[in-house]
Design an enzyme around this catalytic site. Sequence first.
Site, short mmCIF file in Angstrom:
data_model
loop_
_atom_site.label_atom_id
_atom_site.label_comp_id
_atom_site.label_asym_id
_atom_site.label_seq_id
_atom_site.Cartn_x
_atom_site.Cartn_y
_atom_site.Cartn_z
N LYS A 31 13.84 3.31 -0.06
CA LYS A 31 12.65 2.45 -0.26
C LYS A 31 11.59 3.20 -1.07
O LYS A 31 11.02 2.66 -2.02
CB LYS A 31 12.12 2.05 1.12
CG LYS A 31 10.82 1.27 1.12
CD LYS A 31 10.62 0.55 2.43
CE LYS A 31 9.78 1.30 3.45
NZ LYS A 31 8.38 1.50 3.10
N SER A 32 11.32 4.45 -0.70
CA SER A 32 10.26 5.21 -1.39
C SER A 32 10.59 5.40 -2.86
O SER A 32 9.74 5.24 -3.74
CB SER A 32 10.08 6.57 -0.74
OG SER A 32 9.55 6.43 0.55
N ARG A 130 -4.65 -2.15 7.39
CA ARG A 130 -4.28 -0.74 7.18
C ARG A 130 -5.33 -0.01 6.33
O ARG A 130 -5.95 -0.61 5.45
CB ARG A 130 -2.88 -0.67 6.56
CG ARG A 130 -1.86 -1.25 7.55
CD ARG A 130 -0.47 -1.08 7.09
NE ARG A 130 -0.10 0.32 7.00
CZ ARG A 130 1.02 0.74 6.42
NH1 ARG A 130 1.84 -0.14 5.88
NH2 ARG A 130 1.31 2.03 6.39
N GLN A 175 1.60 8.75 -0.27
CA GLN A 175 1.08 7.58 -0.99
C GLN A 175 -0.24 7.93 -1.68
O GLN A 175 -0.49 7.52 -2.81
CB GLN A 175 0.89 6.41 -0.03
CG GLN A 175 2.21 5.90 0.51
CD GLN A 175 2.06 4.79 1.53
OE1 GLN A 175 0.96 4.35 1.82
NE2 GLN A 175 3.18 4.35 2.07
N ASP A 323 8.29 8.54 9.64
CA ASP A 323 8.95 7.23 9.67
C ASP A 323 10.09 7.17 10.68
O ASP A 323 10.54 6.09 11.06
CB ASP A 323 9.48 6.86 8.27
CG ASP A 323 8.36 6.56 7.29
OD1 ASP A 323 7.21 6.31 7.74
OD2 ASP A 323 8.61 6.59 6.07
N ARG A 354 2.37 2.14 16.10
CA ARG A 354 3.74 2.48 16.55
C ARG A 354 3.76 3.27 17.85
O ARG A 354 4.77 3.26 18.56
CB ARG A 354 4.49 3.22 15.44
CG ARG A 354 4.88 2.29 14.30
CD ARG A 354 5.65 2.95 13.19
NE ARG A 354 6.11 1.95 12.24
CZ ARG A 354 6.51 2.21 11.00
NH1 ARG A 354 6.51 3.45 10.54
NH2 ARG A 354 6.92 1.24 10.21
N ARG A 396 10.49 -0.99 11.54
CA ARG A 396 11.06 0.21 12.19
C ARG A 396 11.09 0.07 13.72
O ARG A 396 11.94 0.64 14.39
CB ARG A 396 10.31 1.47 11.76
CG ARG A 396 10.45 1.70 10.26
CD ARG A 396 10.29 3.14 9.84
NE ARG A 396 10.05 3.19 8.40
CZ ARG A 396 11.01 3.16 7.46
NH1 ARG A 396 12.27 3.09 7.79
NH2 ARG A 396 10.70 3.19 6.18
C1 S3P Z 1 5.73 6.82 1.94
C2 S3P Z 1 4.91 7.72 2.55
C3 S3P Z 1 4.58 7.69 3.98
C4 S3P Z 1 5.60 6.85 4.74
C5 S3P Z 1 5.85 5.54 4.09
C6 S3P Z 1 6.40 5.74 2.69
C7 S3P Z 1 5.96 6.93 0.50
O1 S3P Z 1 3.31 7.11 4.16
O2 S3P Z 1 5.18 6.68 6.07
O3 S3P Z 1 6.79 4.79 4.83
O4 S3P Z 1 6.89 6.28 -0.03
O5 S3P Z 1 5.25 7.69 -0.16
P1 S3P Z 1 1.94 7.96 4.00
O6 S3P Z 1 1.81 8.38 2.58
O7 S3P Z 1 0.85 6.99 4.39
O8 S3P Z 1 2.06 9.09 4.94
#
Ligand code: S3P
Length: 437
Positions: A31-32, A130, A175, A323, A354, A396
């Site tokens: 996904k990332s 969020r 992120q 995650d 969570r 999740r």
């Molecule tokens: C992600 C970073 C994480 C993760 C999210 C995906 C990413 O979040 O929990 O599911 O793809 O960079 P944060 O950057 O808020 O820690």
Amino acid sequence: MASATHASASKTQIVRPARGFRGSLTLPGDKSISHRYAMLAGFASGTSRLTNFSTGADPHSSLACMEALGAKSVLEGATIAVTGNGGAMQQPKGDLDCGNSGSTMRMLAGLVASQKGTYRFVGDESLTVRPMERIRKPLEAMGAKVDLTEGHAPMVVHGGGLKAIDFEAPIASAQVKTAVLFAGLGASGTTSFAESVRTRDHSEHALRAFGVELERRGERVYIEGGQKLKAVDMTVPGDMSSAAFFLCAALLYEDSNLVLDLLGMNPTRATLLDAISAMGGSIKVLDVQEHHGEMSGTIQVQRGFGGFKGMDISGTLSAQLIDELPVIAAIGPYSQNGIRIRDAKELRVKESDRIALVMKNLRAMGAEVIEHEDGMDVPGGQRLHGGVIDSGLDHRIAMAFSIAALRAEGETEIQGADAASISFPEFFDRLDELAIR
Ligand code: S3P
């Protein structure tokens, strides 16, 4: 081609206990990584071909937003061909709908921040609570204007005229790092981002793949503004965070045996494999390859002779496993020594709170647990019974408790189970194939 999908509460899934857990599978694309390739391919010149792109709704929200910004995507068999807007965002006709995806909203805000124009981001109910302040700060320091609604979406980014900054990350967040690096791409001067916890580095690899030069010195990454992106082809490795559900299931059975191929093994994500080993799993890496800086390979996982031991997770480990913590906690009662989690306050601001939901659902299955502001204690040696699980429309949570259900006495009802489609629409089909009943 793409459209944003919102988590909905329509489907309830019954999960029956299983006698064993065995088989082989290939996970859908990470996904990332898919988010980053959707955004960068959409912003590049030329057509990128993305194979094994995530089937989850979230990365498709990123694709849909990029289409609204002038990119085109077409499905060609198992490949998505994305023709980019050549580095000039088109002014979208309406809102940029990020669905349930915090990644889309935060990272894309960085990418549009350097572009002259006004971009309004919206999302579903969960995304609307969020925290977005974390990206507003650096983007405004660079010269964009970001309007939030009490710290949240709807969010309006007024872009253009960015100047480079040197930013120190106040929280561990890939992120936020990505938003700053993406904004730095279109800023004048060299932007740098320092992080004391090494978060996932998919953005750094993806930017390099698209031809961008960037440098890491110690804890700091540097990116010079004004660089252009060129289309690439990529096969997205399987998602380690989706694999986590099945790797945890393998800990629950003496004779489990799982083979996963084309699994993403980027070291900033593979902490999970160390955790599975520490909890009693036996992992063999059968082969490894690399493509555009991303490692992937085939692994075999069984439970070791010592059984499922449990684990203490705190400090940087909590950030690196963020995650995967829901599923690790959900199976905690079946471990010998329990699962103890601290320094994981971020869990409270994910797609749901969570910590609260893991506590609520473990209690619904008969477990004794202790909640902490930044984590939880899940004592081991407990038997669970089937129960009614509230997914909170969080993918999740729905999947984590489907794994806990495998060893419970009686059936478990997962409410809002279709939230799984946010990252892993095939989850329940794969679960049925691997669970031996
Ligand atoms: C992600 C970073 C994480 C993760 C999210 C995906 C990413 O979040 O929990 O599911 O793809 O960079 P944060 O950057 O808020 O820690």
